[in-house]
Design a protein around this motif. Structure first.
Motif, PDB file in Angstrom:
ATOM      1  N   ALA A   1      77.324 -21.737  -4.352  1.00  0.00           N
ATOM      2  CA  ALA A   1      76.099 -22.081  -4.319  1.00  0.00           C
ATOM      3  C   ALA A   1      74.593 -21.973  -4.335  1.00  0.00           C
ATOM      4  CB  ALA A   1      76.122 -21.971  -2.149  1.00  0.00           C
ATOM      5  N   GLU A   2      74.548 -20.056  -4.177  1.00  0.00           N
ATOM      6  CA  GLU A   2      73.568 -19.294  -5.051  1.00  0.00           C
ATOM      7  C   GLU A   2      73.552 -19.605  -6.573  1.00  0.00           C
ATOM      8  OE1 GLU A   2      70.894 -17.058  -3.014  1.00  0.00           O
ATOM      9  OE2 GLU A   2      71.740 -18.776  -2.151  1.00  0.00           O
ATOM     10  N   LEU A   3      74.329 -19.257  -7.393  1.00  0.00           N
ATOM     11  CA  LEU A   3      74.139 -19.817  -8.543  1.00  0.00           C
ATOM     12  C   LEU A   3      73.980 -21.106  -9.032  1.00  0.00           C
ATOM     13  CD1 LEU A   3      77.287 -18.515 -10.148  1.00  0.00           C
ATOM     14  CD2 LEU A   3      75.027 -17.243 -10.483  1.00  0.00           C
ATOM     15  N   ASP A   4      73.763 -22.732  -8.254  1.00  0.00           N
ATOM     16  CA  ASP A   4      73.477 -23.467  -8.600  1.00  0.00           C
ATOM     17  C   ASP A   4      72.350 -23.920  -8.057  1.00  0.00           C
ATOM     18  OD1 ASP A   4      74.466 -26.175  -8.977  1.00  0.00           O
ATOM     19  OD2 ASP A   4      73.718 -26.881  -6.765  1.00  0.00           O
ATOM     20  N   ARG A   5      71.947 -22.887  -7.022  1.00  0.00           N
ATOM     21  CA  ARG A   5      70.424 -23.653  -6.549  1.00  0.00           C
ATOM     22  C   ARG A   5      69.446 -23.089  -7.417  1.00  0.00           C
ATOM     23  NH1 ARG A   5      66.379 -20.906  -3.898  1.00  0.00           N
ATOM     24  NH2 ARG A   5      68.989 -18.290  -3.917  1.00  0.00           N
ATOM     25  N   THR A   6      69.498 -21.674  -7.673  1.00  0.00           N
ATOM     26  CA  THR A   6      69.242 -21.078  -9.076  1.00  0.00           C
ATOM     27  C   THR A   6      69.175 -22.004  -9.992  1.00  0.00           C
ATOM     28  OG1 THR A   6      69.107 -18.216  -8.149  1.00  0.00           O
ATOM     29  CG2 THR A   6      68.456 -18.851 -10.258  1.00  0.00           C
ATOM     30  N   ARG A   7      70.349 -22.371 -10.259  1.00  0.00           N
ATOM     31  CA  ARG A   7      70.331 -22.724 -12.287  1.00  0.00           C
ATOM     32  C   ARG A   7      69.321 -24.273 -12.017  1.00  0.00           C
ATOM     33  NH1 ARG A   7      72.457 -22.081 -16.183  1.00  0.00           N
ATOM     34  NH2 ARG A   7      72.088 -20.244 -15.675  1.00  0.00           N
ATOM     35  N   ARG A   8      69.439 -24.726 -10.611  1.00  0.00           N
ATOM     36  CA  ARG A   8      68.771 -26.370 -10.481  1.00  0.00           C
ATOM     37  C   ARG A   8      66.610 -25.988 -10.307  1.00  0.00           C
ATOM     38  NH1 ARG A   8      69.269 -28.355  -5.448  1.00  0.00           N
ATOM     39  NH2 ARG A   8      70.998 -26.469  -4.825  1.00  0.00           N
ATOM     40  N   ARG A   9      66.199 -24.593  -9.814  1.00  0.00           N
ATOM     41  CA  ARG A   9      65.133 -24.529 -10.292  1.00  0.00           C
ATOM     42  C   ARG A   9      64.857 -23.965 -11.667  1.00  0.00           C
ATOM     43  NH1 ARG A   9      61.794 -18.992  -7.451  1.00  0.00           N
ATOM     44  NH2 ARG A   9      59.307 -20.234  -8.820  1.00  0.00           N
TER      45      ARG A   9
ATOM     46  N   LEU B   1      65.622 -25.572 -14.222  1.00  0.00           N
ATOM     47  CA  LEU B   1      66.403 -26.531 -14.955  1.00  0.00           C
ATOM     48  C   LEU B   1      64.854 -27.591 -14.570  1.00  0.00           C
ATOM     49  CD1 LEU B   1      70.357 -27.427 -15.037  1.00  0.00           C
ATOM     50  CD2 LEU B   1      68.712 -26.392 -16.390  1.00  0.00           C
ATOM     51  N   ALA B   2      65.071 -26.912 -13.453  1.00  0.00           N
ATOM     52  CA  ALA B   2      63.045 -28.189 -12.767  1.00  0.00           C
ATOM     53  C   ALA B   2      61.897 -27.240 -13.727  1.00  0.00           C
ATOM     54  CB  ALA B   2      62.509 -28.372 -11.518  1.00  0.00           C
ATOM     55  N   LEU B   3      62.268 -26.181 -13.948  1.00  0.00           N
ATOM     56  CA  LEU B   3      60.711 -25.245 -14.495  1.00  0.00           C
ATOM     57  C   LEU B   3      60.864 -26.280 -16.407  1.00  0.00           C
ATOM     58  CD1 LEU B   3      61.149 -22.501 -12.558  1.00  0.00           C
ATOM     59  CD2 LEU B   3      58.814 -23.792 -12.804  1.00  0.00           C
ATOM     60  N   THR B   4      62.240 -26.221 -16.851  1.00  0.00           N
ATOM     61  CA  THR B   4      62.347 -26.593 -17.845  1.00  0.00           C
ATOM     62  C   THR B   4      62.542 -28.062 -18.004  1.00  0.00           C
ATOM     63  OG1 THR B   4      64.710 -25.858 -17.743  1.00  0.00           O
ATOM     64  CG2 THR B   4      63.045 -24.402 -18.903  1.00  0.00           C
ATOM     65  N   ASP B   5      62.244 -28.543 -17.614  1.00  0.00           N
ATOM     66  CA  ASP B   5      63.122 -30.271 -17.573  1.00  0.00           C
ATOM     67  C   ASP B   5      61.338 -30.841 -17.645  1.00  0.00           C
ATOM     68  OD1 ASP B   5      65.469 -29.980 -18.433  1.00  0.00           O
ATOM     69  OD2 ASP B   5      66.268 -30.266 -16.288  1.00  0.00           O
ATOM     70  N   SER B   6      60.284 -30.420 -16.752  1.00  0.00           N
ATOM     71  CA  SER B   6      59.530 -30.438 -15.673  1.00  0.00           C
ATOM     72  C   SER B   6      58.008 -31.183 -17.732  1.00  0.00           C
ATOM     73  CB  SER B   6      58.971 -30.073 -15.666  1.00  0.00           C
ATOM     74  OG  SER B   6      58.347 -28.664 -15.839  1.00  0.00           O
ATOM     75  N   VAL B   7      58.870 -30.805 -19.053  1.00  0.00           N
ATOM     76  CA  VAL B   7      57.920 -30.803 -20.110  1.00  0.00           C
ATOM     77  C   VAL B   7      58.727 -31.212 -21.711  1.00  0.00           C
ATOM     78  CG1 VAL B   7      55.708 -28.912 -18.959  1.00  0.00           C
ATOM     79  CG2 VAL B   7      58.222 -27.989 -20.656  1.00  0.00           C
TER      80      VAL B   7
ATOM     81  N   PHE C   1      77.417 -10.967 -10.106  1.00  0.00           N
ATOM     82  CA  PHE C   1      76.353 -12.085  -9.416  1.00  0.00           C
ATOM     83  C   PHE C   1      75.272 -12.384  -8.765  1.00  0.00           C
ATOM     84  CE2 PHE C   1      81.611 -12.398  -9.855  1.00  0.00           C
ATOM     85  CZ  PHE C   1      81.219 -13.274 -10.413  1.00  0.00           C
ATOM     86  N   GLY C   2      75.006 -11.408  -7.687  1.00  0.00           N
ATOM     87  CA  GLY C   2      74.135 -11.698  -7.296  1.00  0.00           C
ATOM     88  C   GLY C   2      72.737 -10.731  -8.076  1.00  0.00           C
ATOM     89  N   MET C   3      73.134  -9.719  -8.791  1.00  0.00           N
ATOM     90  CA  MET C   3      72.563  -9.007  -9.988  1.00  0.00           C
ATOM     91  C   MET C   3      71.685 -10.342 -11.449  1.00  0.00           C
ATOM     92  SD  MET C   3      72.561  -6.402 -12.791  1.00  0.00           S
ATOM     93  CE  MET C   3      73.510  -7.263 -13.971  1.00  0.00           C
ATOM     94  N   ILE C   4      72.686 -11.423 -11.201  1.00  0.00           N
ATOM     95  CA  ILE C   4      72.072 -12.328 -11.784  1.00  0.00           C
ATOM     96  C   ILE C   4      71.131 -13.739 -11.123  1.00  0.00           C
ATOM     97  CG2 ILE C   4      73.132 -14.412 -13.311  1.00  0.00           C
ATOM     98  CD1 ILE C   4      73.249 -11.512 -15.347  1.00  0.00           C
ATOM     99  N   VAL C   5      72.364 -13.693 -10.230  1.00  0.00           N
ATOM    100  CA  VAL C   5      70.929 -14.645  -9.570  1.00  0.00           C
ATOM    101  C   VAL C   5      69.529 -14.495  -9.430  1.00  0.00           C
ATOM    102  CG1 VAL C   5      70.239 -15.456  -7.060  1.00  0.00           C
ATOM    103  CG2 VAL C   5      72.524 -16.071  -8.278  1.00  0.00           C
ATOM    104  N   GLN C   6      69.627 -12.889  -8.953  1.00  0.00           N
ATOM    105  CA  GLN C   6      67.803 -12.422  -9.173  1.00  0.00           C
ATOM    106  C   GLN C   6      67.215 -12.594 -10.388  1.00  0.00           C
ATOM    107  OE1 GLN C   6      67.671  -9.107  -6.105  1.00  0.00           O
ATOM    108  NE2 GLN C   6      69.736  -9.414  -6.081  1.00  0.00           N
ATOM    109  N   HIS C   7      68.115 -11.788 -11.728  1.00  0.00           N
ATOM    110  CA  HIS C   7      67.667 -11.812 -12.959  1.00  0.00           C
ATOM    111  C   HIS C   7      66.664 -13.486 -13.412  1.00  0.00           C
ATOM    112  CE1 HIS C   7      68.101 -12.474 -16.977  1.00  0.00           C
ATOM    113  NE2 HIS C   7      67.739 -12.052 -17.291  1.00  0.00           N
ATOM    114  N   GLU C   8      68.036 -14.086 -12.705  1.00  0.00           N
ATOM    115  CA  GLU C   8      67.259 -15.974 -12.933  1.00  0.00           C
ATOM    116  C   GLU C   8      66.327 -16.203 -12.387  1.00  0.00           C
ATOM    117  OE1 GLU C   8      68.927 -19.980 -13.662  1.00  0.00           O
ATOM    118  OE2 GLU C   8      70.519 -18.191 -13.242  1.00  0.00           O
ATOM    119  N   GLN C   9      66.107 -15.528 -11.439  1.00  0.00           N
ATOM    120  CA  GLN C   9      65.551 -16.106 -10.504  1.00  0.00           C
ATOM    121  C   GLN C   9      64.106 -15.070 -11.064  1.00  0.00           C
ATOM    122  OE1 GLN C   9      64.476 -18.786  -8.202  1.00  0.00           O
ATOM    123  NE2 GLN C   9      66.725 -19.321  -7.157  1.00  0.00           N
TER     124      GLN C   9
END
Length: 446
Positions: free
Chosen positions: A20-28, A30-36, A138-146
């Motif tokens: 769920a954390e991976l999905d929540r993070t990825r949605r953010r 994509l929102a930042l990149t799909d907006s332009v 997995f948590g490290m990658i979540v934080q890296h992406e965020q």
């Protein structure tokens, strides 16, 4: 409920929370990149920042390196692009000239990596090997992406054109501080952590630090207060600035926080994600560098807190003597505790989050703005790099300044009060502000 609430439960529950954390993070992301559009994705909006498409593919590359290849032992999707997306190989200013993946290729790449990551998560025991115990990798990658999501948010602030990001305004001030400053009693406290499963290497190990009594501002310095500093010649009077700060002020021609402009009648305006608006008086000032923060503090007859002082104010429980995870306790942050996670696109006014206040009465230590401290980025005693030197070790003792607390763009996965950030003292594009401190008089220390 966040992932950290599941560490004492079974692996299946933790595995679901990580997904769920991976999905929540990825949605953010994509929102930042799909907006332009694609042109905006590949454009460099400032030499201080990468093109957004570089950040997107870099996110996927780090995930592939650690979760697909290392944890999963799988064949890489694109080993040929590792060098392109190694942050240490190419300066940000040079990245637009690289043969980067196109927006479509980058999106396809991160999607393919994520499919493999979820397969790895399904079959990986979350115990034993330190890299996977409690889902650390997995948590490290979540934080890296965020972290890169916050960087991309800063890039959005630097872009020109019509607004593409939208969010509701932050809540109003509900309960402003009753005092300007709070006395933090001296004594030992536990700095850092040994117990937080997803804490990064520079937060470790836990160790005892003795801090003298001091006063800390009950809230970050506001735009109104900072405007007073400007009005009293703060940028013109050499006596308020350090030698390095004055040299930078002159060289960079600093006159006000980044994105501020004053009109003919003296009203200050700011540009915020494509919107021009009057500077809100009661919001914490943002987009100031360390030198500006230090100059303001001297003008006010105060100083910046040390990193240890900041963390003691944010974590130390005066009743039990233990260090808590957040300023308000150990409860995971909600929308009532702090302004985090890009829920809003600006700091909230002082007093907007009374539920996030410390027992001593210090407001908004987490969220809103990163806070400059007077400390350079050094290792905690007993530090050991894990799982790679390039996350923290190569930056230690390198002239970087510590910031604490997170901003409105910082994710809850990094909102713990032991989390450490660092940057060059001249940086202003980051969402940084500050609060002031002062020594306590001898009678007050006793």
């Amino acid at each position: 409920m966040t992932t950290t609430d599941f560490f004492t439960t079974g692996e299946d529950v933790l595995r679901a929370a990580i997904a769920a954390e991976l999905d929540r993070t990825r949605r953010r992301s994509l929102a930042l990149t799909d907006s332009v559009d694609d042109a905006d994705l590949t454009r460099q909006h400032s030499p201080l920042m990468s093109p957004l498409v570089w950040d997107l593919a870099h996110i996927g590359n780090q995930e592939e390196l650690w979760l697909v290849r290392d944890v999963g032992g799988l064949v890489p999707l694109r080993s040929d692009i590792d060098e392109l997306y190694d942050a240490f190989q190419h300066a940000r200013a040079d990245r637009p000239a690289l043969p980067l993946l196109s927006p479509a290729e980058a999106r396809g790449y991160v999607r393919g990596v994520r499919e493999k990551t979820l397969d790895v998560l399904d079959r990986t025991p979350l115990r034993g090997r330190r890299l996977v115990a409690d889902g650390f990798a997995f948590g490290m990658i979540v934080q890296h992406e965020q972290q890169h999501d916050e960087t991309m948010l800063a890039t959005h602030q630097l872009r020109t054109g019509e607004p593409v990001l939208h969010a509701p305004a932050p809540p109003p001030s509900i309960l402003p501080p009753t005092a300007r400053e709070v006395l933090i009693p001296g004594g030992p406290f536990t700095m850092g952590t040994d117990s937080d499963p997803w804490a990064l290497d520079n937060e470790r190990p836990a160790h005892t630090v003795l801090v003298d009594s001091f006063y800390l501002d009950a809230a970050p310095v506001t735009n109104a207060a900072y405007a007073e500093f400007i009005a009293e010649g703060g940028y013109d009077r050499r006596e308020w600035w350090t030698e390095a700060g004055w040299a930078h002020r002159q060289q960079a021609e600093l006159r006000a926080p980044l994105f501020w402009e004053r009109d003919s009648d003296g009203t200050w305006w700011r540009r915020r994600f494509g919107v021009t608006e009057p500077v809100p008086a009661e919001e914490p000032v943002v987009h100031v560098c360390l030198h500006e923060a230090e100059a303001y503090a001297r003008w006010a007859g105060r100083r910046l807190p040390t990193e240890a002082e900041w963390e003691k104010a944010a974590r130390h429980d005066p009743v039990t003597g233990r260090s808590r995870r957040y300023p308000w306790g150990d409860e995971a942050p909600t929308e009532h505790h702090a302004n985090l996670g890009q829920r809003h696109l600006s700091p909230a006014p002082v007093g907007a989050y009374p539920q996030g206040t410390t027992p001593a009465g210090v407001h908004q230590l987490v969220g809103d703005v990163w806070e400059w401290t007077s400390s350079t980025f050094t290792a905690h005693p007993g530090f050991a790099a894990f799982p790679y030197r390039e996350y923290s070790e190569v930056f230690l003792d390198g002239g970087y300044q510590v910031l604490r607390g997170g901003s409105f763009g910082t994710d809850t996965s990094m909102a713990r009060a032991s989390f450490r950030n660092w940057d060059h003292p001249i940086r202003r594009q980051i969402f940084a502000g500050f609060r002031c401190a002062r020594d306590a008089a001898r009678a007050e220390r006793s």
